[in-house]
Design an enzyme around this catalytic site. Structure first.
Site, short mmCIF file in Angstrom:
data_model
loop_
_atom_site.label_atom_id
_atom_site.label_comp_id
_atom_site.label_asym_id
_atom_site.label_seq_id
_atom_site.Cartn_x
_atom_site.Cartn_y
_atom_site.Cartn_z
CB SER A 46 -0.81 0.14 1.50
OG SER A 46 -1.83 -0.99 1.14
CG HIS B 232 2.48 2.25 -4.20
ND1 HIS B 232 3.56 2.92 -4.14
CD2 HIS B 232 2.85 1.08 -3.97
CE1 HIS B 232 4.68 2.24 -3.74
NE2 HIS B 232 4.28 1.07 -3.72
CG HIS C 288 8.61 0.62 -2.66
ND1 HIS C 288 9.14 0.14 -3.83
CD2 HIS C 288 7.22 0.44 -2.39
CE1 HIS C 288 8.08 -0.60 -4.28
NE2 HIS C 288 6.88 -0.36 -3.42
#
Lengths: 330, 330
Positions: free
Chosen positions: B54, B56, B218
């Site tokens: 999660s 994004h 990330h």
């Protein structure tokens, strides 16, 4: 200042060109002006023109298209567009049925749109105007007499736009726009400030873990500053201020917008929306439609606003009608 | 850490509930799992499942719906979903025609989706998979062998989703997904880091006026850090890296995505898009479709990526086909 720009002087012009380059089937530039209009030219219906300072994208150029606006006027960042720009937009979109100006309540916007209306009326164009003042946070503010107009303005664009698309007369389109304004309320909060490109530094500062409740979309002061609370506590507070201002009871139907201010993760907007939906359920209020995303931003400001509109059958039907614009398709 | 959340432990669960609350006509929760599936249940066609960590959003839950995904699996923030979650998604969406897994190339994702595929195949479900590796910035990275999968993944969802909607077989849907992967390239850059809620502090720091080129979604390192340049210089560099990797000539046709990483003003994305369109025009490359907005974000990271897909007639037709999902309607 960290921004993906070339020169602060050109940011609005380049942004408008970038919108046209991305969405040539939807919008075109009104040559020589900071105005976007529908790509196919004037339509045989009442036309809607909105706009204001830039920095709130996708407002307002992103909402030019079928079922919403006919023209959007872009001022300098956080600065009202000049009357001549609005006047050119009105002339460009009028198809003979008249033009409704949708103005957010800031003193400069109201003044300049009114002057433009007078200029267009002198040309024989029928012009009406509505002023949106949905922000329940504060009465009077840095650049405003009365309440500010913020993200609830989108509901005016959507609903009055649908009425115009359906063939409503100028008086009818204005009347439904006024009905939206009577029934829509908003309030926001900010976690961080934003930086106007030409200024080069943030217009205010917030301490680590400090937030501003009721912040305006140009960084105008809100009701107070406080230590950051939980999402649920923030939503409860914003909704309570809205409920204090508009009568909503069990079995009433609403639409909701959880609007990001530009720097807020989508994840957090949905966390906030969960609480909005829970509170509505507790009160027995039905949600006919929810919008979650960046609709009326403040550059890279982190934070969000909640808008609630009380619907009747007419408003609901128009809200759910088809729209096809760069930033809202349904 | 300033975030609109309640508890870092609950952020994914509350976000998923918030998505369902906002878009009940599009998606529902697979009860007991971190999975969103289409509201109306399994369809009589090949099904697509994607997902990943999660953070994004709107990827991937926002792309569940007609013409795109059938299921989206949400891991913890920036963490691969576990095999059992993917397995449940596959079982839930399979309508008998088989399931295509669309995996972004991160070692954990690839491993866990593969285990899930084996579990589902043991149940007699036909499963195929594709791995998206569109990021041209770096070979191998913090959590990846080979190239990373980033925003170009949206083109796989859109095009393979349209092929499935049109009745393509599992082999045909997989083949067109592979064709997208062969023809899509992306690269991004970041102005600021982001903070994983459970960590409570940014995963890295950038100096005032320093940016990272080729940054992963990330926060994985890119190719280098440098002083912030103009939007045009940044776009030119990112596009050059893309052009170095895929053959594009005059009269070729492409689609473009200028993707915000979560904290980037829409204004800046459109400034960047202007330059993308100018470079394409200089090269005689036609742009069939442009997407500008937050499609594959990195929480509140400021920055953007550019994705370019080279189209043939089949890819273009499928790209322009109807889609109706929470975050993409066309």
């Amino acid at each position: 200042m960290k921004k993906i720009i070339n020169d602060p002087k050109n940011v609005v012009d380049e942004m408008l060109k970038g919108i046209v380059a991305a969405h040539p089937n939807h919008v075109k530039r009104l040559e020589g002006f900071e105005v976007l209009v529908r790509a196919q030219g004037p339509t045989d219906k009442v036309a809607l023109v909105s706009g204001g300072g830039s920095g709130h994208e996708p407002s307002h150029g992103g909402f030019v298209g079928k079922g919403m606006l006919d023209g959007a006027v872009a001022g300098a960042v956080f600065t009202s567009p000049t009357p001549d720009q609005v006047y050119e937009a009105v002339k460009a979109v009028d198809g003979g049925k008249g033009v409704l100006l949708v103005i957010k309540n800031y003193t400069g916007d109201v003044m300049n749109f009114e002057i433009a209306a007078e200029m267009a009326e002198a040309d024989g164009i029928k012009v009406e105007k509505v002023v949106v003042n949905d922000d329940v946070a504060v009465e009077d503010s840095t650049w405003t007499t009365g309440r500010r107009g913020i993200a609830g303005t989108l509901f005016v664009h959507k609903i009055a736009g649908a009425k115009a698309e359906a063939g409503g007369s100028l008086d009818e389109v204005k009347a439904v726009a006024e009905k939206v304004i009577t029934n829509v309320r908003s309030m926001g909060m900010a976690l961080s400030p934003c930086t106007v490109p030409a200024a080069g530094k943030p217009s205010f500062t917030l301490a680590e873990n400090e937030v501003e409740i009721g912040m305006g979309i140009h960084g105008e002061p809100g009701t107070h500053r406080e230590t950051l609370k939980t999402a649920n506590e923030i939503v409860d507070h914003l909704l309570q201020k809205i409920f204090d201002d508009i009568s909503l009871a069990a079995d009433d139907e609403v639409a909701v917008m959880v609007n990001g201010l530009g720097g807020t993760p989508t994840m957090e907007l949905y966390v906030a929306n969960l609480r909005v939906s829970e509170v509505m359920k507790e009160k027995g209020i039905k949600i006919a439609k929810t919008y979650v995303g960046n609709y009326m931003t403040s550059l890279e400001m982190a934070g969000f606003s909640i808008s609630v509109i009380k619907l009747d059958a007419e408003l609901k039907e128009l809200l759910l009608a088809e729209a096809n614009t760069p930033a809202l398709v349904q």
